[in-house]
Design a protein around this motif. Structure first.
Motif, short mmCIF file in Angstrom:
data_model
loop_
_atom_site.label_atom_id
_atom_site.label_comp_id
_atom_site.label_asym_id
_atom_site.label_seq_id
_atom_site.Cartn_x
_atom_site.Cartn_y
_atom_site.Cartn_z
N GLU A 136 13.73 57.94 10.10
CA GLU A 136 13.05 58.91 9.37
C GLU A 136 14.00 60.06 8.93
O GLU A 136 13.73 61.06 9.84
CB GLU A 136 11.84 59.19 10.01
N ASN A 137 14.43 60.16 7.74
CA ASN A 137 15.63 61.11 7.51
C ASN A 137 15.51 61.99 6.21
O ASN A 137 15.11 61.51 4.97
CB ASN A 137 16.99 60.50 7.42
N LEU A 138 15.59 63.19 5.99
CA LEU A 138 15.55 63.83 5.08
C LEU A 138 16.93 65.12 5.20
O LEU A 138 16.98 65.42 6.17
CB LEU A 138 14.29 64.80 4.88
N GLY A 139 17.19 65.40 4.06
CA GLY A 139 18.49 66.48 3.83
C GLY A 139 18.78 66.75 2.68
O GLY A 139 18.28 66.52 1.66
N ILE A 140 20.10 67.51 2.77
CA ILE A 140 20.71 67.69 1.55
C ILE A 140 22.06 67.17 1.26
O ILE A 140 22.78 66.85 2.23
CB ILE A 140 21.17 69.48 1.61
N VAL A 141 22.43 66.50 0.09
CA VAL A 141 23.78 65.73 -0.26
C VAL A 141 24.64 66.67 -0.21
O VAL A 141 24.73 67.71 -0.83
CB VAL A 141 23.31 65.21 -1.66
N THR A 142 25.74 66.04 0.51
CA THR A 142 26.86 66.99 0.54
C THR A 142 28.03 66.36 -0.16
O THR A 142 29.17 66.86 -0.55
CB THR A 142 27.43 67.36 1.92
N GLU A 143 27.93 65.14 -0.15
CA GLU A 143 29.28 64.10 -0.83
C GLU A 143 28.43 63.14 -1.68
O GLU A 143 27.65 62.35 -1.24
CB GLU A 143 29.89 63.56 0.34
N VAL A 144 29.12 62.79 -2.64
CA VAL A 144 28.62 61.67 -3.56
C VAL A 144 29.72 60.68 -3.97
O VAL A 144 30.76 61.08 -4.61
CB VAL A 144 28.22 62.56 -4.80
N GLY A 145 29.36 59.56 -3.76
CA GLY A 145 30.27 58.37 -4.34
C GLY A 145 30.54 58.51 -5.83
O GLY A 145 29.77 58.89 -6.67
N GLU A 146 31.51 57.77 -6.24
CA GLU A 146 31.77 57.97 -7.81
C GLU A 146 30.84 57.01 -8.73
O GLU A 146 30.92 57.42 -9.81
CB GLU A 146 33.34 57.79 -8.04
N ALA A 147 30.13 56.01 -7.93
CA ALA A 147 29.12 55.24 -8.94
C ALA A 147 27.92 55.70 -8.99
O ALA A 147 27.18 55.00 -9.34
CB ALA A 147 29.35 53.94 -8.33
N VAL A 148 27.74 56.98 -8.12
CA VAL A 148 26.33 57.51 -8.06
C VAL A 148 26.24 58.21 -9.10
O VAL A 148 26.72 59.09 -9.67
CB VAL A 148 26.22 58.24 -6.75
N THR A 149 24.82 57.90 -9.87
CA THR A 149 24.54 58.52 -11.28
C THR A 149 23.44 59.65 -11.15
O THR A 149 23.30 60.57 -11.74
CB THR A 149 24.24 57.59 -12.43
N SER A 150 22.40 59.38 -10.20
CA SER A 150 21.21 60.31 -10.64
C SER A 150 20.94 61.31 -9.66
O SER A 150 20.28 62.16 -9.54
CB SER A 150 19.88 59.47 -10.43
N ILE A 151 22.25 61.34 -8.52
CA ILE A 151 21.74 61.93 -7.33
C ILE A 151 23.22 62.78 -7.26
O ILE A 151 24.39 62.69 -7.39
CB ILE A 151 21.85 61.50 -5.92
N LYS A 152 22.83 64.29 -7.06
CA LYS A 152 24.11 65.31 -7.05
C LYS A 152 24.28 65.94 -5.81
O LYS A 152 23.17 66.17 -5.23
CB LYS A 152 24.23 65.84 -8.26
N LYS A 153 25.42 66.57 -5.74
CA LYS A 153 25.77 67.50 -4.48
C LYS A 153 24.67 68.61 -4.38
O LYS A 153 24.35 69.09 -5.55
CB LYS A 153 27.15 68.09 -4.64
N GLY A 154 24.02 68.73 -3.40
CA GLY A 154 23.27 69.94 -3.24
C GLY A 154 21.51 69.49 -3.65
O GLY A 154 20.71 70.39 -3.24
N ASP A 155 21.42 68.13 -3.95
CA ASP A 155 19.93 67.74 -3.79
C ASP A 155 19.48 67.46 -2.69
O ASP A 155 20.12 67.20 -1.70
CB ASP A 155 19.96 66.32 -4.59
N ARG A 156 18.02 67.94 -2.65
CA ARG A 156 17.18 67.72 -1.44
C ARG A 156 16.76 66.54 -1.29
O ARG A 156 15.69 66.17 -2.42
CB ARG A 156 16.30 68.70 -1.29
N VAL A 157 16.89 65.66 -0.48
CA VAL A 157 16.35 64.09 -0.60
C VAL A 157 15.74 63.49 0.95
O VAL A 157 15.98 63.87 1.62
CB VAL A 157 17.33 63.06 -1.38
#
Ligand SMILES: NC(=O)c1ccc[n+]([C@@H]2O[C@H](COP(=O)([O-])OP(=O)(O)OC[C@H]3O[C@@H](n4cnc5c(N)ncnc54)[C@H](O)[C@@H]3O)[C@@H](O)[C@H]2O)c1
Ligand SMILES: [Zn+2]
Ligand SMILES: [Zn+2]
Length: 377
Positions: free
Chosen positions: A60-81
């Motif tokens: 059960e996890n929530l946090g802030i995106v710190t790194e994004v793989g190159e095929a990811v399109t809708s989520i960016k660094k800094g997003d809260r998810v």
């Protein structure tokens, strides 16, 4: 990084483990700000599963995106998810039909994957500083920036959708009466969801006073099963007939009265008694195909003595299984954002990661009001 690692039955420790990295271009890495302990973790904690020492817990996890793989399109660094506890691909036939709890891609040979859970695939849990999230476009639900509603939103990873799923399986509709067995986090969320869906009266059965008090706080009727047969207590208050619907939020580690030990079929049989003829049962409570710790030979093989004759005679129906979190989490998130739902009422403790071992012990014993623990790494 630090993580909660299973050591042996009734023992977890906070240890150093390698940081997760991007393994596939569809991954992201999330810095965890909240990770909750679940009743499902307790099955592993108590040694009632094949979980091996070394597994990092936390689905059960929530946090802030710190790194994004190159095929990811809708989520960016800094997003809260917030991530559903189910790991799912989004493109297999079950995911496409909305059954993301039964994904056919993420855990070959088994329908369904999860973080930090035995038999649910190679996905490390998030009771840790960082988490790798596969198929991130599908598995991340975006949240508003900042820290508002943190303890409400973490409930979206599992128990709020799972409680709601119990209602969906039982097709709880406006005006109906509902009996929920179990006032743990899942049972409380099932009762809360039943009320959100317009149930006229909701009964919640348990024996832990703090949990029954929370049920009463949200407008449900608490039923203490130590004070007498729960279905009789409910029928007395439901016009003698029984309830329209029933939800099992206990599962196979159900207890009998007065320290009578575990009776794995007791809640299913109680529901068959409690629900009126032609009613429906929703069963999010967990049942397993093998349980070495079960009290009898049949239950060790996942076979329970259920009153199927009574079930047939009453023309009851039953829905079971893992929650497909993705199916509900966006809508439930929006109820939180608009102030229509505040599931954080179940949270009893917010603690730093270092206090996880003590929290597991107390939550497992259901003492000192430990109802739902949120860890903040
Ligand atoms: N289907 C899913 O996707 C899903 C997701 C999360 C959890 N679960 C399962 O749901 C169940 C509940 O989870 P939780 O986190 O609320 O766990 P929990 O262990 O905190 O709560 C279970 C509650 O049931 C009560 N109980 C025990 N015997 C009872 C009986 N005979 N009658 C009434 N109440 C009884 C206990 O006192 C406890 O309060 C577990 O089996 C868990 O594994 C399923
Ligand atoms: Zn959970
Ligand atoms: Zn899938």
């Amino acid at each position: 990084m630090k993580a909660v690692v299973y050591q042996e039955p009734f023992k977890v420790a906070v240890e150093s483990v390698p940081d997760p990295t991007i393994e596939r271009p569809t991954d992201v890495i999330v810095r965890i700000t909240s990770s909750a302990i679940c009743g499902s973790d307790l099955h592993m904690y108590e040694g009632r599963t094949a979980a091996e020492p070394g597994i990092v817990f936390g689905h059960e996890n929530l946090g802030i995106v710190t790194e994004v793989g190159e095929a990811v399109t809708s989520i960016k660094k800094g997003d809260r998810v917030v991530m559903p506890f189910n790991v799912a691909c989004g493109f297999c036939r079950n995911c496409l039909a909305g059954y993301t709890g039964f994904c056919l891609t993420v855990n070959p040979g088994f329908a369904g994957g999860a973080y930090g859970y035995v038999a649910m695939g190679p996905y490390r849990g998030g009771q840790a500083e960082y988490l790798r999230v596969p198929y991130a476009d599908f598995n991340c639900l975006e949240l508003p920036e900042g820290t508002e509603h943190e303890t409400d939103f973490i409930m979206l990873a599992d128990i709020f959708p799972t409680g709601y799923h119990g209602c969906e399986l039982a097709e709880v509709s406006p005006g109906e009466t509902v009996a929920v067995y179990g006032a743990g986090p899942v049972g409380l969320m099932a009762a809360y969801s039943a009320l959100l869906r317009g149930a006229s009266k909701v009964f919640v059965v348990d024996r832990v006073p703090e949990r029954l008090a929370k049920a009463e706080e949200i407008g449900a009727v608490p039923i203490n099963f130590e004070e007498g047969n729960p279905s009789e207590q409910i029928k007395e208050q439901a016009g003698g007939e029984g309830t329209d619907k029933g939800i099992d939020a206990v599962g196979y580690q159900a207890h009998g009265q007065k320290g009578g030990g575990e009776e794995p079929a007791i809640v299913l049989n109680a529901l068959i008694e409690t629900v009126r003829a032609t009613g429906m049962l929703g069963v999010p409570g967990l049942y397993v195909p093998a349980d070495p710790g079960a009290p009898n030979e049949e239950a060790k093989r996942g076979m329970l003595l259920v009153s199927i004759g009574k079930f047939f005679e009453k023309g009851l129906r039953m829905g079971v299984g893992q929650c497909n979190v993705k199916r509900y989490n966006r809508q439930l998130r929006d109820l939180i954002i608009t102030g229509r739902a505040a599931p954080s009422f179940v949270v009893s403790h917010e603690l730093p990661l270092d206090q996880a071992p003590n929290a597991y012990e107390k939550f497992d014993k259901r003492i000192e009001g430990y109802t739902k623990v949120v860890l903040h790494p």
